[in-house]
Design a protein around this motif. Structure first.
Motif, PDB file in Angstrom:
ATOM      1  N   GLN A  88       0.825  -1.218   0.000  1.00 31.21           N
ATOM      2  CA  GLN A  88       0.000   0.000   0.000  1.00 31.21           C
ATOM      3  C   GLN A  88       0.850   1.255   0.000  1.00 31.21           C
ATOM      4  N   GLN A  89       1.883   1.274   0.810  1.00 32.68           N
ATOM      5  CA  GLN A  89       2.721   2.464   0.899  1.00 32.68           C
ATOM      6  C   GLN A  89       3.549   2.663  -0.366  1.00 32.68           C
ATOM      7  N   THR A  90       3.943   1.576  -0.987  1.00 34.77           N
ATOM      8  CA  THR A  90       4.664   1.711  -2.258  1.00 34.77           C
ATOM      9  C   THR A  90       3.748   2.305  -3.323  1.00 34.77           C
ATOM     10  N   ARG A  91       2.499   1.851  -3.377  1.00 30.46           N
ATOM     11  CA  ARG A  91       1.539   2.406  -4.327  1.00 30.46           C
ATOM     12  C   ARG A  91       1.321   3.894  -4.063  1.00 30.46           C
ATOM     13  N   HIS A  92       1.164   4.259  -2.799  1.00 30.36           N
ATOM     14  CA  HIS A  92       0.963   5.677  -2.446  1.00 30.36           C
ATOM     15  C   HIS A  92       2.134   6.515  -2.943  1.00 30.36           C
ATOM     16  N   ALA A  93       3.353   6.023  -2.750  1.00 31.59           N
ATOM     17  CA  ALA A  93       4.537   6.768  -3.174  1.00 31.59           C
ATOM     18  C   ALA A  93       4.631   6.870  -4.690  1.00 31.59           C
ATOM     19  N   VAL A  94       4.322   5.790  -5.374  1.00 29.16           N
ATOM     20  CA  VAL A  94       4.361   5.800  -6.845  1.00 29.16           C
ATOM     21  C   VAL A  94       3.383   6.830  -7.394  1.00 29.16           C
ATOM     22  N   GLU A  95       2.153   6.832  -6.885  1.00 34.69           N
ATOM     23  CA  GLU A  95       1.154   7.793  -7.367  1.00 34.69           C
ATOM     24  C   GLU A  95       1.558   9.220  -7.023  1.00 34.69           C
ATOM     25  N   HIS A  96       2.186   9.403  -5.878  1.00 35.65           N
ATOM     26  CA  HIS A  96       2.679  10.733  -5.488  1.00 35.65           C
ATOM     27  C   HIS A  96       3.698  11.234  -6.505  1.00 35.65           C
ATOM     28  N   HIS A  97       4.671  10.416  -6.820  1.00 36.61           N
ATOM     29  CA  HIS A  97       5.762  10.868  -7.689  1.00 36.61           C
ATOM     30  C   HIS A  97       5.347  10.970  -9.155  1.00 36.61           C
ATOM     31  N   LYS A  98       4.300  10.283  -9.530  1.00 37.13           N
ATOM     32  CA  LYS A  98       3.792  10.454 -10.891  1.00 37.13           C
ATOM     33  C   LYS A  98       3.308  11.885 -11.119  1.00 37.13           C
ATOM     34  N   ARG A  99       2.902  12.560 -10.048  1.00 40.22           N
ATOM     35  CA  ARG A  99       2.381  13.920 -10.165  1.00 40.22           C
ATOM     36  C   ARG A  99       3.480  14.978 -10.171  1.00 40.22           C
ATOM     37  N   ASP A 289      11.276   6.157   3.440  1.00 46.54           N
ATOM     38  CA  ASP A 289      10.248   7.153   3.120  1.00 46.54           C
ATOM     39  C   ASP A 289      10.275   7.364   1.610  1.00 46.54           C
ATOM     40  N   LEU A 290       9.466   6.608   0.907  1.00 46.17           N
ATOM     41  CA  LEU A 290       9.468   6.679  -0.547  1.00 46.17           C
ATOM     42  C   LEU A 290       8.809   7.946  -1.080  1.00 46.17           C
ATOM     43  N   VAL A 291       7.996   8.606  -0.260  1.00 42.88           N
ATOM     44  CA  VAL A 291       7.395   9.869  -0.687  1.00 42.88           C
ATOM     45  C   VAL A 291       8.420  10.997  -0.597  1.00 42.88           C
ATOM     46  N   GLY A 292       9.027  11.139   0.571  1.00 41.85           N
ATOM     47  CA  GLY A 292      10.034  12.186   0.744  1.00 41.85           C
ATOM     48  C   GLY A 292      11.376  11.827   0.167  1.00 41.85           C
ATOM     49  N   LEU A 293      11.546  10.559  -0.225  1.00 38.84           N
ATOM     50  CA  LEU A 293      12.814  10.034  -0.735  1.00 38.84           C
ATOM     51  C   LEU A 293      13.924  10.209   0.297  1.00 38.84           C
ATOM     52  N   TYR A 294      13.648   9.648   1.495  1.00 37.34           N
ATOM     53  CA  TYR A 294      14.627   9.607   2.573  1.00 37.34           C
ATOM     54  C   TYR A 294      14.732   8.166   3.045  1.00 37.34           C
ATOM     55  N   GLY A 475       8.726   0.246  12.508  1.00 36.47           N
ATOM     56  CA  GLY A 475       9.150   1.083  11.386  1.00 36.47           C
ATOM     57  C   GLY A 475       8.004   1.941  10.887  1.00 36.47           C
ATOM     58  N   ARG A 476       7.721   1.868   9.601  1.00 40.05           N
ATOM     59  CA  ARG A 476       6.671   2.674   8.984  1.00 40.05           C
ATOM     60  C   ARG A 476       5.370   1.876   8.773  1.00 40.05           C
ATOM     61  N   ARG A 477       5.252   0.760   9.466  1.00 41.96           N
ATOM     62  CA  ARG A 477       4.089  -0.115   9.255  1.00 41.96           C
ATOM     63  C   ARG A 477       2.773   0.565   9.629  1.00 41.96           C
ATOM     64  N   PHE A 478       2.767   1.302  10.753  1.00 44.83           N
ATOM     65  CA  PHE A 478       1.544   1.952  11.214  1.00 44.83           C
ATOM     66  C   PHE A 478       1.691   3.470  11.115  1.00 44.83           C
ATOM     67  N   MET A 479       0.616   4.153  10.710  1.00 41.03           N
ATOM     68  CA  MET A 479       0.621   5.605  10.689  1.00 41.03           C
ATOM     69  C   MET A 479       0.665   6.135  12.120  1.00 41.03           C
ATOM     70  N   ARG A 480       0.985   7.411  12.262  1.00 42.36           N
ATOM     71  CA  ARG A 480       1.172   7.987  13.603  1.00 42.36           C
ATOM     72  C   ARG A 480      -0.019   7.768  14.523  1.00 42.36           C
ATOM     73  N   ASP A 481      -1.194   8.209  14.101  1.00 45.62           N
ATOM     74  CA  ASP A 481      -2.363   8.074  14.969  1.00 45.62           C
ATOM     75  C   ASP A 481      -2.767   6.617  15.155  1.00 45.62           C
ATOM     76  N   GLU A 482      -2.536   5.808  14.136  1.00 42.90           N
ATOM     77  CA  GLU A 482      -2.818   4.383  14.257  1.00 42.90           C
ATOM     78  C   GLU A 482      -1.922   3.766  15.331  1.00 42.90           C
ATOM     79  N   LEU A 483      -0.660   4.165  15.320  1.00 42.36           N
ATOM     80  CA  LEU A 483       0.286   3.681  16.321  1.00 42.36           C
ATOM     81  C   LEU A 483      -0.136   4.136  17.719  1.00 42.36           C
ATOM     82  N   LEU A 484      -0.536   5.408  17.837  1.00 40.55           N
ATOM     83  CA  LEU A 484      -0.983   5.933  19.122  1.00 40.55           C
ATOM     84  C   LEU A 484      -2.223   5.191  19.625  1.00 40.55           C
ATOM     85  N   GLU A 485      -3.160   4.916  18.740  1.00 38.70           N
ATOM     86  CA  GLU A 485      -4.373   4.207  19.145  1.00 38.70           C
ATOM     87  C   GLU A 485      -4.057   2.791  19.618  1.00 38.70           C
ATOM     88  N   ARG A 486      -3.099   2.145  18.958  1.00 36.53           N
ATOM     89  CA  ARG A 486      -2.697   0.798  19.377  1.00 36.53           C
ATOM     90  C   ARG A 486      -2.090   0.813  20.776  1.00 36.53           C
TER      91      ARG A 486
END
Length: 507
Positions: A88-99, A289-294, A475-486
């Motif tokens: 899912q995160q790879t797809r998000h990054a690919v679509e981001h960079h296509k723009r 971080d495939l979106v920020g490329l870090y 790592g980057r498996r859970f988003m910030r708020d998702e991690l906090l809720e867990r």
């Protein structure tokens, strides 16, 4: 292709991107620690080339085919499984960079190194004009980048999303309003009391003693020097080249000891997070971080800052820490601290005294520094503030919020490295980190009643293990708020942070 083979094929593509980004990180680390000033322009081209190569690898037809195969392969996996999140995160990054055009990504990357060199010179000479043209170009490219990504409410939304997905100018305004309302009464109360003695913090502290104590401090907190190192820089930072090579930096001020002590503690917190990422995630999307490329394993900049601010303030800036470890600091500086008690030192390093420098700010004024920077970044992004007018706007904000008159650009608009590296949108993550760190500590103390006893005894591995299992390893498996809720059962909540400050500064 089998399910497993599909995932392996995608992971191999992402691993190649990660390798390139780690090479970029090495060049970036070197440019901030060892590179001669004359190397800035060519180094900028080198970093830009590698950044574009990473982007091109991500958008290559081979990656798209592997991604499509992997998307079909993970349909049977649980929604929060590591495999599904990687895809899912790879797809998000690919679509981001296509723009975003490759030329814009490369231009932004090339600008960072030369802009940083200009900032270092401008800061050393306290002359904003040396840096202003580079900042104007940074703002121009950031606006173009925001337009490519897309935004609805404010162009700043697009930039913040790179570092803290889900936050916007509007959401930050609401958060800051709540924090300001809670902070100001605590601050006013603290400032009404007599100031503790602090003259001894400004004595002459040779660098070798500061470095020796810093190395001991980082190791005591759990930083693994077999997989890391501590170096000197103009503005402290942490950078990782996978979890197996995580480097931290600090700076030494011979006439102000806390700068290196708490700067080292802060960067150690970042380093612990990166070193604690699950080994299985190395060179995968969950450590990149495939979106920020870090090449970074933390789930967001705010989550990362939660770890640095947690160790810096809740642990190292605590009374119990100095009751236990002040004798070691005295050992390194017997002449400078021989007439000082542990309690006097603790009171001095937690004194509430508004100052010009964010990284040296007390806990009650720190977030005011962040808020004014976010206001300025929003104004730069929407064009309501011109770069040439920035020093005046900065100085006016410091006068308004802290009642201080900025003496020069080095103590004002030139103090932070972030704008020279193109990190517009990252400043709010420090306050988010403060809030998240306090929320985590409140919950960990409730879940593990023996935690405070271990901290008082200097057994910091107990806290580190709690954070490793609950935060770092994912790592980057859970988003910030998702991690906090867990962990805490709720999303980002300022209440524990305000309660922590109220309790600490009521004494």
């Amino acid at each position: 292709m089998t399910q497993q083979a599909s995932l392996v094929a995608l992971q191999e593509r992402v691993a190649a991107v990660n390798d390139v980004l780690n090479a970029t990180s090495v060049l970036t680390w070197d440019s901030r620690t060892m590179m001669p000033a004359g190397g800035a322009e060519t180094r900028g081209h080198q970093i830009a080339t590698l950044t574009r190569i990473a982007r091109d690898l991500l958008l290559a037809p081979e990656t798209e085919r592997a991604l499509e195969e992997a998307e079909r392969a993970v349909l049977e996996f649980a929604e929060d499984s590591a495999e599904r999140r990687m895809v899912q995160q790879t797809r998000h990054a690919v679509e981001h960079h296509k723009r975003v055009p490759a030329s814009l990504i490369q231009e932004r990357a090339a600008l960072r190194t030369v802009a940083q060199a200009a900032w270092i010179e401008a800061r050393s000479k306290s002359d904003f004009s040396i840096f202003s043209s580079f900042l104007a170009k940074t703002v121009e490219l950031s606006r173009a980048y925001a337009d490519c990504i897309g935004w609805n409410g404010h162009p700043y939304d697009a930039m913040v999303s790179i570092y803290e997905l889900g936050e916007t100018a509007a959401s930050l305004k609401d958060l800051f309003k709540e924090l300001r309302a809670g902070l100001l009464p605590i601050l006013d109360d603290a400032r009404s009391r007599p100031q503790p003695r602090s003259d001894f913090l400004f004595r002459d502290f040779p660098e070798e003693g500061q470095r020796a104590f810093g190395l001991s401090l980082a190791e005591r907190l759990g930083y693994d020097f077999r997989r890391g190192r501590l170096d000197t820089t103009v503005h402290p930072f942490e950078v990782s080249f996978t979890r197996n090579d995580v480097r931290i930096t600090t700076r030494y001020n011979r006439n102000y000891l806390p700068a290196s002590v708490f700067g080292t503690a802060h960067e150690t917190g970042h380093g612990l997070y990166e070193q604690g990422v699950d080994q299985a995630f190395t060179r995968t999307t969950l450590a990149t971080d495939l979106v920020g490329l870090y090449a970074v394993g933390g789930t967001s900049f705010g989550a990362h800052e939660s770890q640095s601010r947690l160790w810096e303030n809740h642990i190292v800036r605590s009374r119990t820490f100095w009751q236990l470890h002040f004798p070691e600091l005295q050992m390194h500086f017997p002449d400078q601290l021989g007439d000082v008690s542990a309690e006097e030192f603790y009171r001095a390093v937690t004194r509430v005294e508004p100052g010009f420098i964010r990284v040296e700010a007390d806990e009650l004024t720190y977030d005011l520094h962040i808020m004014l920077r976010v206001d300025i970044e929003c104004a730069l992004m929407d064009g309501s503030l011109a770069v040439n007018d920035l020093p005046e706007a900065w100085n006016a904000a410091i006068k308004r919020d802290l009642d201080l008159s900025v003496p020069n650009d080095a103590y004002g608009v030139l103090q932070d490295v972030h704008w020279s590296t193109g990190y517009i949108g990252s400043f709010p993550t420090y306050t988010i980190g403060n809030v998240m760190g306090a929320q985590l500590m409140e919950t960990l103390r409730r879940q593990k009643p023996s935690l405070d006893a271990s901290i008082t005894a200097g057994e910091y591995s107990v806290l580190a293990e709690e954070l490793r299992t609950k935060v770092w390893q994912h790592g980057r498996r859970f988003m910030r708020d998702e991690l906090l809720e867990r962990i805490t059962g709720r999303r980002l909540d300022p209440a524990p942070y305000l309660a922590y400050l109220r309790s600490k500064y009521a004494a």
